[in-house]
Design a protein around this motif. Structure first.
Motif, PDB file in Angstrom:
ATOM      1  N   VAL A 119     -21.188  -4.051   9.726  1.00 41.41           N
ATOM      2  CA  VAL A 119     -20.461  -3.340   8.493  1.00 41.41           C
ATOM      3  C   VAL A 119     -20.186  -1.713   8.572  1.00 41.41           C
ATOM      4  CG1 VAL A 119     -20.597  -2.875   6.088  1.00 41.41           C
ATOM      5  CG2 VAL A 119     -21.904  -4.944   6.872  1.00 41.41           C
ATOM      6  N   LEU A 188     -16.794  -6.021   8.479  1.00 39.06           N
ATOM      7  CA  LEU A 188     -16.534  -5.833   6.990  1.00 39.06           C
ATOM      8  C   LEU A 188     -16.546  -4.143   6.661  1.00 39.06           C
ATOM      9  CD1 LEU A 188     -16.524  -6.750   3.956  1.00 39.06           C
ATOM     10  CD2 LEU A 188     -18.930  -6.465   3.830  1.00 39.06           C
ATOM     11  N   LYS A 206      -9.006  -5.840   7.924  1.00 37.07           N
ATOM     12  CA  LYS A 206     -10.306  -5.757   8.059  1.00 37.07           C
ATOM     13  C   LYS A 206     -10.478  -5.960   6.382  1.00 37.07           C
ATOM     14  CE  LYS A 206     -11.862  -4.717  11.971  1.00 37.07           C
ATOM     15  NZ  LYS A 206     -12.656  -5.712  12.651  1.00 37.07           N
ATOM     16  N   PRO A 207     -11.255  -7.053   6.420  1.00 37.01           N
ATOM     17  CA  PRO A 207     -11.742  -7.455   4.906  1.00 37.01           C
ATOM     18  C   PRO A 207     -12.876  -6.087   4.494  1.00 37.01           C
ATOM     19  CG  PRO A 207     -13.185  -8.504   6.604  1.00 37.01           C
ATOM     20  CD  PRO A 207     -11.918  -7.798   7.338  1.00 37.01           C
ATOM     21  N   SER A 208     -12.602  -5.962   3.122  1.00 38.52           N
ATOM     22  CA  SER A 208     -13.423  -4.729   2.714  1.00 38.52           C
ATOM     23  C   SER A 208     -13.876  -4.775   1.205  1.00 38.52           C
ATOM     24  CB  SER A 208     -12.270  -3.483   2.694  1.00 38.52           C
ATOM     25  OG  SER A 208     -11.178  -3.670   1.877  1.00 38.52           O
ATOM     26  N   SER A 234      -9.382  -7.628  -0.586  1.00 38.04           N
ATOM     27  CA  SER A 234     -10.477  -6.652  -0.870  1.00 38.04           C
ATOM     28  C   SER A 234     -11.209  -6.989  -1.971  1.00 38.04           C
ATOM     29  CB  SER A 234     -10.252  -5.302  -0.937  1.00 38.04           C
ATOM     30  OG  SER A 234     -11.056  -4.381  -1.207  1.00 38.04           O
ATOM     31  N   LEU A 254     -20.834 -11.408   1.492  1.00 36.95           N
ATOM     32  CA  LEU A 254     -19.670 -11.496   2.111  1.00 36.95           C
ATOM     33  C   LEU A 254     -20.008 -11.954   3.664  1.00 36.95           C
ATOM     34  CD1 LEU A 254     -17.165  -8.805   0.922  1.00 36.95           C
ATOM     35  CD2 LEU A 254     -16.863 -11.069   0.682  1.00 36.95           C
ATOM     36  N   VAL A 255     -20.944 -11.153   4.113  1.00 40.15           N
ATOM     37  CA  VAL A 255     -21.111 -11.183   5.502  1.00 40.15           C
ATOM     38  C   VAL A 255     -21.947 -12.638   6.069  1.00 40.15           C
ATOM     39  CG1 VAL A 255     -21.288  -8.837   5.972  1.00 40.15           C
ATOM     40  CG2 VAL A 255     -23.490 -10.112   5.576  1.00 40.15           C
ATOM     41  N   LEU A 261     -14.648 -13.909   4.396  1.00 38.88           N
ATOM     42  CA  LEU A 261     -14.180 -12.705   5.360  1.00 38.88           C
ATOM     43  C   LEU A 261     -12.849 -13.106   5.943  1.00 38.88           C
ATOM     44  CD1 LEU A 261     -17.529 -11.768   7.627  1.00 38.88           C
ATOM     45  CD2 LEU A 261     -16.338 -10.281   5.513  1.00 38.88           C
TER      46      LEU A 261
END
Length: 291
Positions: A119, A188, A206-208, A234, A254-255, A261
């Motif tokens: 992250v 992330l 990028k997912p955020s 996002s 999320l991770v 993701l």
């Protein structure tokens, strides 16, 4: 003050005789762009945010071109009959082609050796104190023990948090320059929602998790973050809801969800335009050819 600025701008226009005047928002651009419009010089506006600033809203009607960083800004503008409105995104340094992005090599370059999801947290060159404090408390309480962290604290706050670095798992720097290695390494990103940051996230796909700065002018960062969240690109975490626990819960949910993701990253990439700068300047140059 406005009158003095207008007079000074008119002198510059008279002396320099530009073919085109480009305004990028902000009050400082207003007198120059307005003066150019009054004397018939073609003007171009580049609006970075989802909620267009007062200068852009005011001057759009007589501009020849308006370039938007967010499609959502279009509904808040009243362009004139000869105004062309384009949505090409914001001009940023484009990321390398996907074939040249090696996430594992980037992690190794940063000194990360733990086999955990990575992250990237940052708040710009000055840092974001609220985000930094939430991250620091989450680390101290062991709430982020199952992720790698790349943490950009801001140059002025690096010394305050340096002791929280963990060899191989938590990398702390004031700022990452170039930032490409950190983006490449991360699965992330947690960040503020400035227009350029959001544009970079989309260009990189990028997912955020976005934590907008509530004191930003006209609360424009919240508008930026909501635009991405509504597009499924996002997650929005308001600063008033930001705690070590809420941050850790959001990140960990999320991770541990590869499909989520991927969905966020794909939606972000659909909004990205890595070559926005080239595209915008191409359109601007068309004005000089037809003038």
């Amino acid at each position: 003050m406005w009158l003095r600025a207008t007079r000074a701008s008119n002198r510059v226009l008279r002396d320099e005789r530009p073919d085109i005047v480009i305004g990028t928002g902000g009050y400082a651009a207003g007198p120059v762009v307005l003066g150019a419009q009054h004397v018939g010089i073609p003007t171009v506006l580049q609006e970075q945010n989802a909620f267009p600033g007062l200068t852009t809203r005011w001057l759009a009607r007589r501009a020849r071109q308006v370039h938007l960083g967010f499609p959502e800004a279009r509904e808040r503008l009243t362009p004139g009959p000869f105004t062309a409105v384009f949505v090409f995104g914001n001009p940023i340094t484009p990321p390398p082609p996907p074939s040249r992005v090696d996430a594992q090599a980037a992690r190794s370059e940063l000194g990360l050796t733990a086999r955990e999801r990575t992250v990237f947290v940052f708040g710009g060159s000055q840092g974001a104190r609220a985000v930094n404090e939430a991250v620091a408390r989450a680390i101290e309480r062991g709430l982020l023990s199952d992720v790698n962290l790349i943490w950009g604290t801001g140059a002025s706050q690096e010394a305050r948090y340096a002791a929280l670095a963990v060899p191989g798992r938590i990398v702390i720097r004031g700022f990452f320059d170039p930032i490409a290695t950190a983006y490449a390494a991360a699965e992330l990103v947690v960040a503020r929602a400035g227009a350029m940051t959001v544009s970079e996230l989309c260009a990189w796909g990028k997912p955020s998790v976005l934590v907008p700065l509530p004191s930003a002018a006209a609360d424009h960062q919240t508008s930026n973050a909501r635009a991405l969240a509504n597009a499924g690109a996002s997650l929005l975490l308001l600063e008033r809801d930001l705690t070590p626990e809420s941050l850790a819960k959001t990140v960990r949910s999320l991770v541990t969800d590869s499909r989520r993701l991927e969905e966020l990253g794909t939606a972000a990439q659909k909004r990205g335009n890595p070559n926005a700068a080239r595209t915008i300047i191409g359109k601007v140059l068309e004005l000089s050819q037809v003038k």
